[in-house]
Design a protein around this motif. Structure first.
Motif, PDB file in Angstrom:
ATOM      1  N   GLU A 107       0.816  -1.214   0.000  1.00 18.65           N
ATOM      2  CA  GLU A 107       0.000   0.000   0.000  1.00 18.65           C
ATOM      3  C   GLU A 107       0.853   1.269   0.000  1.00 18.65           C
ATOM      4  O   GLU A 107       0.495   2.274  -0.603  1.00 18.65           O
ATOM      5  N   LEU A 108       1.978   1.175   0.669  1.00 24.30           N
ATOM      6  CA  LEU A 108       2.909   2.307   0.677  1.00 24.30           C
ATOM      7  C   LEU A 108       3.418   2.597  -0.739  1.00 24.30           C
ATOM      8  O   LEU A 108       3.399   3.735  -1.208  1.00 24.30           O
ATOM      9  N   VAL A 109       3.866   1.557  -1.424  1.00 25.48           N
ATOM     10  CA  VAL A 109       4.374   1.748  -2.793  1.00 25.48           C
ATOM     11  C   VAL A 109       3.251   2.245  -3.703  1.00 25.48           C
ATOM     12  O   VAL A 109       3.454   3.133  -4.525  1.00 25.48           O
ATOM     13  N   ASN A 110       2.078   1.676  -3.518  1.00 26.28           N
ATOM     14  CA  ASN A 110       0.936   2.126  -4.294  1.00 26.28           C
ATOM     15  C   ASN A 110       0.704   3.627  -4.082  1.00 26.28           C
ATOM     16  O   ASN A 110       0.479   4.389  -5.031  1.00 26.28           O
ATOM     17  N   ALA A 111       0.796   4.068  -2.833  1.00 27.70           N
ATOM     18  CA  ALA A 111       0.589   5.481  -2.510  1.00 27.70           C
ATOM     19  C   ALA A 111       1.673   6.350  -3.165  1.00 27.70           C
ATOM     20  O   ALA A 111       1.384   7.424  -3.694  1.00 27.70           O
ATOM     21  N   ILE A 112       2.915   5.863  -3.151  1.00 26.55           N
ATOM     22  CA  ILE A 112       4.006   6.627  -3.778  1.00 26.55           C
ATOM     23  C   ILE A 112       3.754   6.768  -5.281  1.00 26.55           C
ATOM     24  O   ILE A 112       3.945   7.836  -5.867  1.00 26.55           O
ATOM     25  N   ILE A 113       3.288   5.684  -5.876  1.00 25.07           N
ATOM     26  CA  ILE A 113       2.976   5.732  -7.313  1.00 25.07           C
ATOM     27  C   ILE A 113       1.873   6.764  -7.581  1.00 25.07           C
ATOM     28  O   ILE A 113       1.965   7.568  -8.508  1.00 25.07           O
TER      29      ILE A 113
END
Ligand code: C2E
Ligand code: CA
Ligand code: CA
Ligand code: CA
Length: 277
Positions: A215-221
């Protein structure tokens, strides 16, 4: 304030650490003179087309006694001693030469990404050096990406902004290497001529196994997309990480799964279509 190439130590550095540092500092100078540095190039891939986009230049030191040393073993000393300015110019010149050589025979031009230390911005006429070396090598600004760290944007130095703006005006891409690893640079980002951000490889670890990481990486994207920034994911080591990135809409990546840092000659032979992405 003491000028270039002065060694300065804080009290906790004194002792064996200090002499080790001085030893590395002295041999770094020799390393430049004896041509002991070498650049490796790590492929950067377009995940939509499977094509090679370019490569990141990563510095190595071919030490006569200790063998091939990674940058983490000596960049810190180079920065503290001020030698990073000369080493950095060596990197720029050699990376420019490499991309000129690669692009000579290609219709679809590749880019080269070069890592810069804050110190190269703050204590040196970086703009003049880059301009001179572009001219000397015949490298086009459009082929160049300069990777900086988020913390550079927090420097209260008007010159940093001016130099970054000048690079942009020349057609050079500025990339943030460690996007979202700092804590306050995000609010400054819009003020700077940044075109690309990279997801640090620390974020990519366990991205497939851990929901919160995903979810963190998704948010960064999502942040990168909202800010209309190009996005490159670093540290892609598996097909499942690659699938995750594609699903989330990240279209550029580098990592051991796509290609380890390699010599220029190897990069020339690279056949990305064999990866089947
Ligand atoms: P970086 O800019 O974050 O570079 C990516 C690092 O991740 C490289 O380490 C690369 O070899 C490694 N890497 C790439 N793909 C993978 C992967 O799939 N898994 C894992 N675990 N690692 C991967 P390297 O070459 O040891 O460089 C370390 C750092 O040294 C770089 O981190 C960069 O900050 C710095 N550096 C490298 N070259 C230069 C240079 O010419 N000048 C300056 N100032 N710094 C440099
Ligand atoms: Ca980098
Ligand atoms: Ca990094
Ligand atoms: Ca990184």
């Amino acid at each position: 304030s003491m000028g270039r190439s002065n060694y300065q130590f804080y009290s906790h550095d004194l002792g064996s650490k200090a002499s080790e540092y001085i030893a590395i500092g002295t041999s770094l100078r020799q390393a430049l003179r004896n041509n002991e540095f070498v650049l490796h190039f790590q492929p950067q891939m377009d995940l939509l087309t499977g094509k090679l986009l370019g490569a990141e230049a990563l510095l190595r030191w071919h030490h006569p006694l200790h063998g091939l040393l990674p940058p983490d073993d000596f960049i810190g000393v180079a920065e503290e001693s001020g030698l990073i300015v000369e080493i950095g110019e060596w990197v720029l010149e050699n990376a420019f030469n490499a991309i000129v050589e690669l692009n000579r025979l290609r219709d679809d031009k590749l880019t080269v990404a070069i890592n810069l230390s804050a110190r190269q911005f703050l204590y040196n006429d970086l703009l003049a050096a880059v301009s001179r070396l572009l001219e000397k090598t015949g490298c086009l600004p459009a082929w160049v990406k300069l990777e900086i760290r988020e913390s550079l944007l927090l420097e209260e130095n008007p010159d940093v902004m001016a130099v970054l703006n000048a690079f942009k005006a020349m057609g050079i891409t500025i990339a943030i290497d460690d996007f979202c690893t700092g804590y306050s640079a995000l609010s400054y980002l819009g003020q700077f001529p940044v075109r690309q951000v990279k997801i640090d490889r620390l974020f990519m670890q366990d991205v497939v196994q851990q929901q919160d990481r995903a979810e963190l990486v998704n948010a960064i994207i999502r942040i990168a997309q909202a800010l209309h920034l190009e996005l490159v994911a670093e540290g892609v080591e598996s097909a499942s990480q690659l699938a995750f990135l594609r699903e989330k809409g990240c279209t550029m990546a580098q990592g051991f799964f796509l290609g380890k840092p390699m010599l220029l000659e190897e990069l020339k032979q690279l056949r990305p279509e064999l990866l089947g992405i």
